[in-house]
Design an enzyme around this catalytic site. Structure first.
Site, PDB file in Angstrom:
ATOM      1  CB  CYS A 183      -0.947  -0.002   1.198  1.00  0.00           C
ATOM      2  SG  CYS A 183      -2.233  -1.278   1.094  1.00  0.00           S
ATOM      3  CG  LEU A 281      -4.186  -6.019   8.475  1.00  0.00           C
ATOM      4  CD1 LEU A 281      -2.836  -5.340   8.295  1.00  0.00           C
ATOM      5  CD2 LEU A 281      -5.302  -5.139   7.915  1.00  0.00           C
ATOM      6  CG  HIS A 317      -3.034   3.466   2.362  1.00  0.00           C
ATOM      7  ND1 HIS A 317      -3.491   3.409   1.066  1.00  0.00           N
ATOM      8  CD2 HIS A 317      -3.243   2.240   2.887  1.00  0.00           C
ATOM      9  CE1 HIS A 317      -3.934   2.195   0.817  1.00  0.00           C
ATOM     10  NE2 HIS A 317      -3.794   1.465   1.900  1.00  0.00           N
ATOM     11  N   PRO A 318      -5.829   4.736   3.802  1.00  0.00           N
ATOM     12  CG  PRO A 318      -7.834   4.834   2.577  1.00  0.00           C
ATOM     13  CD  PRO A 318      -6.381   5.218   2.521  1.00  0.00           C
ATOM     14  CE  LYS A 322     -11.538  -2.875  14.711  1.00  0.00           C
ATOM     15  NZ  LYS A 322     -11.429  -4.247  15.272  1.00  0.00           N
ATOM     16  CB  SER A 352      -3.001  -1.492  -2.982  1.00  0.00           C
ATOM     17  OG  SER A 352      -1.688  -1.815  -2.554  1.00  0.00           O
TER      18      SER A 352
END
Length: 389
Positions: A183, A281, A317-318, A322, A352
């Site tokens: 990403c 992740l 970057h999302p 969270k 990404s």
């Protein structure tokens, strides 16, 4: 290094998150309990709409400026957010990912997924490139160096050659490819571009990041992979850059930064499997970011005589809601400082590497958004940053 033009592109067809969950249930769930958990996960993802090259039809696009809650009608009549008119639409259609026939069914092979990547990556990247060139001071023939970024596919001759041919770049253009970095790949691309620009002030540089993340939809009930399924989407972004100010001066990349967090290699992984690339992740990632981001960022900005309070815009970057929340908590953000990152996640999903450029493009439309910090997180676990002023 001056950013002289920015362009973005998405595949022709998109899908609401609720419909994506319905498709995912046929691929991942063995029972009603798993189906309920998956539906709840998709609702909490922060994503409302995404695009995919695997789709053969679309649903009406989510428009955050009109819709009150970001949701679509779940019945046969869907509300077009742009017009408020109820219109009969056909269900979204895709045939690439067939429903699982057994718990052992893992879907299309990696070779089949790479065939689709080769078919679509060059076309999508070229759309963003042509838009960036159109918004810049330069023509395709002016470009001296092409940087391509992608982690979701491979073929050769590759993405770079496809862009050169489709967009009319000179066959003598120099090429650099940044692959499989995840990403934060576009931030690495910016670092490479800035280094080239510093070494030769006459260079005109084009960078293009293309990701077709949805090709790696995973089958079966694997909790960490289900999270990735709920977030990822397809998109491309490009920018034109030069060392010296042009006739239409744009924002400037002042500096880039990078760090690998200690003992974090197992928290985010990206592996090539027989049935697509497998992303894992760990749920521990947000806590690690919250604990380590602020001291590193404070020291890095300090080297450039800035503080966190001096930053007027944040292009983060999302990786998921969270992760965004962890950044906001770590940096003690005021209300609204994450709004652009949250909006891009809602409207496009996690694409990404191109995602931070979508965020930067929108952020630059706001007044007094500079200086801006771009942040991305990737396998390592690593933090990548760029300072734009």
């Amino acid at each position: 290094m001056i950013i002289d033009g920015l362009g973005t592109a998405t595949p022709a067809h998109g899908i609401s998150q609720s419909s994506a969950a319905e498709i995912a249930q046929t691929l991942c769930c063995d029972n009603a309990k798993q189906a309920r958990l998956l539906s709840a996960l998709y609702q909490r993802s922060g994503v409302r709409y995404r695009h995919s090259v695997a789709l053969e039809s679309s649903e009406p696009r989510f428009d955050s400026s009109v819709s009150q809650n970001g949701d679509f009608d779940t019945g046969d009549h869907r509300v077009l957010a742009m017009t408020g008119v109820a219109e009969k639409t056909q269900p979204v259609r895709q045939t690439f990912f067939a429903p699982a026939t057994s718990p052992e069914d893992c879907g299309p092979t990696t070779a089949q997924r790479m065939e689709l990547y080769e078919r679509h990556a060059g076309r999508l990247g070229s759309e963003s490139v042509l838009q960036a060139l159109d918004r810049s001071s330069f023509n395709a023939a002016d470009i001296d160096h092409l940087i391509t970024v992608s982690c979701t596919g491979f073929y050769a001759p590759g993405l770079d050659v496809s862009i050169i041919k489709r967009c009319g770049l000179a066959p003598s253009v120099s090429r650099t490819h940044i692959g499989f970095m995840g990403c934060h790949g576009a931030l690495n691309g910016l670092r490479v571009a800035e280094s080239f620009a510093r070494s030769n002030p006459e260079l005109r540089i084009l960078m293009c990041a293309v990701e077709l993340c949805t090709l790696h939809q995973q089958y079966g009930w694997h909790p960490e992979r289900v999270v990735s399924n709920a977030l990822f989407a397809d998109g491309a972004a490009a920018l034109v850059a030069c060392a010296a100010p042009s006739s239409s001066r744009g924002p400037q990349v002042i500096a880039t930064g990078s760090t690998i967090l200690p003992d974090s290699e197992d928290l985010m992984r990206w592996r090539i499997g027989d049935h697509g690339f497998q992303m894992t992740l760990s749920p521990r990632v947000p806590a690690l970011i919250q604990r380590t981001l602020e001291p590193w960022l404070r020291d890095w900005l300090g080297k450039h005589r800035l503080t966190i309070d001096d930053i007027r815009g944040w292009a983060i970057h999302p990786g998921g809601p969270k992760i965004l929340q962890a950044c906001g908590d770590a940096l003690r953000f005021r209300r609204g400082e994450l709004s652009v990152s949250q909006s891009i996640l809602a409207e496009y999903g996690n694409m990404s590497s191109p995602t931070v450029l979508f965020i930067l493009e929108r952020l630059l439309q706001e007044p007094e958004s500079l200086p801006c910090v771009m942040l991305g997180f990737g396998p390592g676990l690593s933090i990548e940053a760029a300072l734009v002023g």
